[in-house]
Design an enzyme around this catalytic site. Structure first.
Site, PDB file in Angstrom:
ATOM      1  N   GLU A 161     123.488  55.489 -11.932  1.00  0.00           N
ATOM      2  CA  GLU A 161     124.021  55.247 -10.577  1.00  0.00           C
ATOM      3  C   GLU A 161     125.117  54.185 -10.638  1.00  0.00           C
ATOM      4  O   GLU A 161     126.162  54.298 -10.005  1.00  0.00           O
ATOM      5  CB  GLU A 161     122.878  54.808  -9.647  1.00  0.00           C
ATOM      6  CG  GLU A 161     123.299  54.380  -8.254  1.00  0.00           C
ATOM      7  CD  GLU A 161     122.727  53.023  -7.863  1.00  0.00           C
ATOM      8  OE1 GLU A 161     123.527  52.100  -7.614  1.00  0.00           O
ATOM      9  OE2 GLU A 161     121.489  52.881  -7.819  1.00  0.00           O
ATOM     10  N   GLU A 204     127.211  47.682 -17.369  1.00  0.00           N
ATOM     11  CA  GLU A 204     126.295  47.929 -16.260  1.00  0.00           C
ATOM     12  C   GLU A 204     124.836  48.011 -16.709  1.00  0.00           C
ATOM     13  O   GLU A 204     123.956  47.635 -15.971  1.00  0.00           O
ATOM     14  CB  GLU A 204     126.681  49.224 -15.527  1.00  0.00           C
ATOM     15  CG  GLU A 204     128.042  49.156 -14.865  1.00  0.00           C
ATOM     16  CD  GLU A 204     128.105  48.098 -13.765  1.00  0.00           C
ATOM     17  OE1 GLU A 204     127.114  47.970 -13.007  1.00  0.00           O
ATOM     18  OE2 GLU A 204     129.127  47.392 -13.671  1.00  0.00           O
TER      19      GLU A 204
END
Ligand SMILES: [Zn+2]
Length: 1035
Positions: free
Chosen positions: A106, A179
């Site tokens: 995501e 991330e």
């Protein structure tokens, strides 16, 4: 972002209807719905086929269901006369391990895509758009990407970026590193410093699990549904995240982010064809159908109940260190796709646990065995099979068995006695009023409401037909008066799929967690070859270089400053006097048959020593009984006749002087038109005959309030840090800390631990004398024009019933400024010629001083706040600082604090009170972050930003300024802050006029060291550097 155990599906919690289009005053118009009704089943539109068209009158919308011919993608459009249009795409993501792959994915898809290869297009779009919402969520079994905007061009722009991100992301290795997780030298440019774990999601999840309630919810779901995807942590377990590889991430994308596994949702008044065309052309036409294997199999029911015990870190802010055990009992329920059964069980759950009249409240909360319900109490419908959970937190370990016995006994009791008819009526009334109450983000509420059911192939349209569900429910009750009791027997008595989970604090919990992380790190580092290590060092440098490189975002679509509306729509207001003396602001709005009543009462005469108790006074005022009603009867009446009655303490800054503010309590409530006299009668009783005698119930409320405050810190630590840091900068700041800062948290903890609460209870009638009179009060009403004269009468009666002080009370503070609220042209014609005057406190001798506070908390992450005293709202500098805050966040702090620093968030903002705040959220660093703040200021002073950057910051500021306002809240700024539309328009023009030199000027004038007073605060673990620095106060 990641959501765990959140009740995303409660009908009663989530759903509140909303329409934002008030400018056009088309509240009866249904053009969008009527247009949608024209579609025919079987009709082909841009690669899609219409499969169903359904009017849903109770929510004023028309639902159109379609499917995409060549990929099988599902599509739901809800046409509604609302300009705040929403898009979302949802993928069923069902991981089978706790590496956090859906969550890291995501994050990573938002780092750049085929058409938009620049870094981080998602964050950049925040500044190139007038979006009213943009985000992404990872739930246990789906990932959702929603955005909303009122501008059609913006909708197309954002849709392009979202589609490309979801279906054609770059998923570069360095993005994964940034991330997800990576091994990197503590100082990336120094290969001598030790290797450590870094990464945004890695730190986010470490932060998330500092929250004991989350730990409990997560385990609850994992253990109750142990057979498949619900047994793992979709967000990622910090100890498992480092097992995820880049290859696995790409593979997960290929199998899950495919149109055949996607559900598209659009909402609002924009035409559907345009959406379909764009989605088909830009994404779906490039795929062929696959058979996704993402379905969650049914959970096999147990043949006997199970029990588990877990541990957590002790909570130093919760009351009573010996009573910190949590225990709950949970039951597996049927699948959420059985819409009516889910609706019934949801209602049943509210009857069981909602409010002081419910059996579990009486049996558990009032037993005094705990502080509050356990986390995730009630109906949870976010998983394929729903579950119900009930229990207590703040329990002493020896009482755990007692709590379990009480739960079993209460179930037996309910099976025998059932529920009172009045309570069922009150609940159905609640559904009615929540369907009518309009929120400004209705599209988003709907997207979340249907997400879980649709995810498991349930029918989202059936879910929306609340009217027919209510009718069916009434019929079932009528045919079988024992309908609900039988459900209780079936699901809570004769159900072997029953889990008892308990969690107790372990003093060594954090130490053990750290130890396990160290082990994991050691294991990873030991397996590295020399070559690996060299590569890690080089990649660290590469990532750092990439993060520091100037970025070209020109590939991204953007709105221009000229796309922003130059003027604001004026709101029609009228001010009249009730009982000849109390000003009442009337605002006619399309409120859908609901009346909103508010009153604001000044605290100016309240003795200083009582001020810290005002928030407590507010939180219990409508919960202790009034007049002839005891607290149970009062709760019943409030539920039966209103949508809620609350009080809250406020510190309202003045718009032109930093040392001036208004202090008071806001009373808010709403009800259906027909119940207005009853609601006003309740207020009358609360004001004239409040009951402050129920000592036992008061104790219960205090414990719940203290527990709630303590539980909120991990989620709002940055706010607590900011409030604290601004405490010594303005007189209002000090009061704000008293009302809503760490001081308040600690005061509530102390009260909750008192063996005798009577001394505190006795303060309440004293506060009442100063507050619940009409001496310094103003009121406001938002309702439909037809309802206004009724409303006027009801308010008149209320005011007429209030007591007046025999002699005038003197304000406690010597300097009070009487400030008339500007009337104005346009709307606020004030036909009656009435004037509202606010009484503000000012402190001409106030001198701001610097203070640095470190709150020691047992968290593995920090929350840092640095505040600077700047300029008030009407000062042109205020406009420049507002744009500057946005500029610093987007162009500097985001990179420094999130991308490089690994914090979950960080940025700058300017509050209405004129305090400029730099902050970080769930931050692995502390003093380094303060250095980043200083660098951000240098960056601003040096003017290293372009005109494009400034324009983007303006767009971003305006998307907040122009966020849709619900009919209930129109005119609220005028009522509370005395802000007229003219003043707001003037501020708007100042924002448009902000220019480069102005930005550099304010950076120099306010933010530089030694220019203006700074305040600092830190919430976080022990810190050697700060401990050595005597300028810090450690608490
Ligand atoms: Zn996240």
């Amino acid at each position: 972002m990641w959501r765990c155990g959140e009740r995303a599906c409660g009908v009663l919690r989530r759903l509140s209807a909303g329409s934002a289009d008030l400018r056009a005053w088309r509240w009866r118009s249904d053009a969008a719905c009527a247009r949608a009704l024209q579609y025919r089943v079987g009709e082909k539109i841009h690669g899609f086929t219409v499969s169903q068209v359904t009017p849903v009158p109770e929510l004023s919308l028309t639902a159109v269901k379609l499917s995409h011919d060549s990929t099988g993608a599902r599509y739901l459009h809800l046409a509604r006369e609302d300009t705040n249009n929403l898009f979302s795409v949802q993928f069923r993501t069902t991981p089978t391990d706790s590496t956090g792959v859906p969550h890291i994915l995501e994050h990573t898809v938002l780092c750049g895509s085929r058409r938009f290869p620049c870094r981080d297009p998602f964050f950049k779009m925040l500044n190139r758009s007038l979006s009213t919402f943009m985000n992404a969520f990872t739930a246990s079994d789906y990932t959702l990407y929603p955005f909303s905007t009122q501008n059609p061009k913006d909708f197309q722009n954002l849709l392009s970026v979202y589609l490309d991100a979801a279906f054609f992301p770059c998923l570069r290795e360095l993005d994964f590193w940034q991330e997800g997780w990576r091994l990197e030298h503590e100082n990336p440019s120094d290969a001598q410093t030790p290797l450590v774990f870094k990464g945004v999601v890695f730190n986010e999840m470490k932060g998330a699990f500092t929250d004991n309630e989350r730990i409990f919810s997560q385990h609850l779901q994992n253990r109750l549904l142990p057979d498949h995807t619900y047994s793992v942590i979709s967000g990622g377990d910090p100890l498992c995240i480092p097992d995820l590889t880049w290859e696995q991430l790409k593979q997960f994308h290929a199998t899950h982010y495919h149109p055949s596994n996607a559900r598209f949702f659009t909402y609002g008044n924009f035409p559907l064809e345009q959406h379909l065309k764009q989605i088909h052309e830009e994404a779906l036409s490039k795929f062929q159908k696959i058979e996704p294997s993402t379905a969650v199999p049914a959970q096999k029911p147990w043949d006997k109940p199970r029990e588990f015990q877990i541990t957590c870190a002790p909570d130093s802010l919760a009351a009573g260190s010996s009573r910190q055990t949590t225990v709950s009992v949970s039951f597996l329920l049927p699948e959420i796709t059985d819409t009516f059964e889910a609706f019934t069980l949801n209602l049943l759950s509210s009857l069981l646990i909602g409010g002081p009249n419910s059996p579990f409240y009486k049996a558990l909360i009032e037993s005094g065995l705990g502080t509050d319900f356990s986390p995730d109490v009630g109906y949870n419908g976010c998983t394929r099979e729903a579950y119900f959970s009930v229990g207590l937190q703040g329990v002493s370990e020896k009482d755990v068995q007692t709590v379990r016995d009480i739960i079993d006994r209460t179930v037996d009791d309910v099976i025998e006695k059932g529920f009172e008819d009045d309570r069922i009526e009150a609940l159905l009334h609640k559904i009615e009023i929540q369907m009518k109450h309009q929120s400004a983000s209705f599209g988003l509420a709907l997207a979340s409401y249907i997400a879980s059911c649709w995810n498991h192939d349930g029918d989202p349209v059936e879910l929306l037909k609340l009217g027919s569900q209510v009718a069916q429910f009434r019929q079932c009750l009528q045919e079988n008066p024992k309908f609900l009791q039988e459900k209780v027997r079936q699901y809570f008595k004769n159900n072997q799929h029953k889990l008892t989970l308990s969690m107790k604090p372990d003093d060594r919990y954090s130490e053990k967690q750290t130890q396990m992380e160290t082990e994991k790190l050691k294991q990873k580092v030991n397996s590295l070859s020399l070559k690996d290590k060299q590569q890690i060092y080089e990649k660290g440098l590469e990532l750092q270089a990439q993060q520091s490189k100037p970025q070209d975002a020109s590939c991204l679509p953007a709105l221009k400053v000229s796309d922003i509306e130059p003027t604001i729509p004026f709101t029609e207001l009228e001010v009249g006097l009730a009982a000849g003396e109390i000003p009442v602001q009337y605002c006619a709005q399309p409120t859908n048959g609901v009346v909103y009543f508010r009153a604001f009462s000044s605290l100016n005469t309240l003795p200083e020593e009582l001020r810290p108790y005002v928030p407590l006074f507010c939180s219990v005022l409508t919960k202790l009984g009034c007049g002839v009603l005891d607290y149970r009867e009062q709760a019943q009446q409030i539920e039966l006749k209103t949508g809620g009655m609350t009080a809250s303490a406020h510190v309202l800054p003045d718009d032109s002087h930093l040392d001036t503010y208004e202090q008071g309590v806001l009373f808010s409530s709403f009800c259906l038109d027909r119940n207005l006299p009853d609601m006003m009668h309740l207020w009358s009783e609360i004001f004239n005959n409040p009951c402050f005698e129920e000592e036992e119930h008061f104790r219960v409320l205090v414990k719940m309030a203290a527990q709630e405050l303590s539980n909120g810190i991990p989620d709002s630590g940055h706010l607590y840090a900011s409030v604290r840091a601004s405490r010594t900068l303005t007189p209002a700041g000090d009061l704000q800390e008293t009302f809503s800062g760490m001081d308040q948290v600690r005061l509530m903890k102390r009260i909750a631990e008192m063996t005798d609460v009577r001394p505190v209870l006795r303060k309440l009638p004293r506060i009442r004398k100063h507050l619940l009179t009409c001496d310094n009060m103003r009121c406001s009403v938002n309702a439909t024009p037809q309802q206004m004269s009724q409303a006027e009468k009801a308010v008149e009666n209320f005011i007429g019933s209030l007591s007046r002080s025999k002699k005038e009370r003197k304000p406690v503070r010597p300097h009070v400024v009487e400030k008339p609220v500007p009337s104005g042209l346009g709307g606020s014609t004030h036909a009656s010629g009435c004037q509202v005057t606010r009484k503000l406190i000012t402190d001409p001798t106030f001198s701001p001083c610097q203070m640095k506070t470190h709150f020691l908390l047992p968290f593995p992450v920090n929350y840092v706040g640095e505040c600077v005293r700047t300029a008030p709202y009407t000062d042109p500098d205020h406009a420049s600082l507002k744009i500057l805050a946005c500029l610093m966040t987007a162009k500097f702090l985001h990179t420094e604090i999130r991308e490089k620093g690994g914090a979950y968030g960080g940025g700058a903002k300017l509050s209405r009170s004129g305090v400029f705040t730099l902050y970080s959220y769930r931050d692995p660093h502390s003093t380094e972050t303060l250095q980043s703040f200083a660098k951000a200021v240098d960056w601003a002073k040096s003017g290293r930003f372009t005109q494009q950057d400034i324009d983007e910051a303006k767009l971003s500021v305006f998307s907040a300024v122009d966020a849709p306002v619900a009919p209930s809240d129109k005119g609220l700024e005028h009522f509370l802050y005395g802000l007229s539309d003219e003043v707001k328009q003037a501020h708007r023009e100042q924002l448009f006029a902000v220019h480069r030199e102005g930005l550099i000027d304010v950076s120099n004038k306010y933010l530089g060291l030694g220019k203006s007073t700074h305040g600092l605060a830190l919430l976080g673990p022990e810190n050697a550097k700060i401990a050595k620095d005597p300028s810090w106060i450690i608490r």
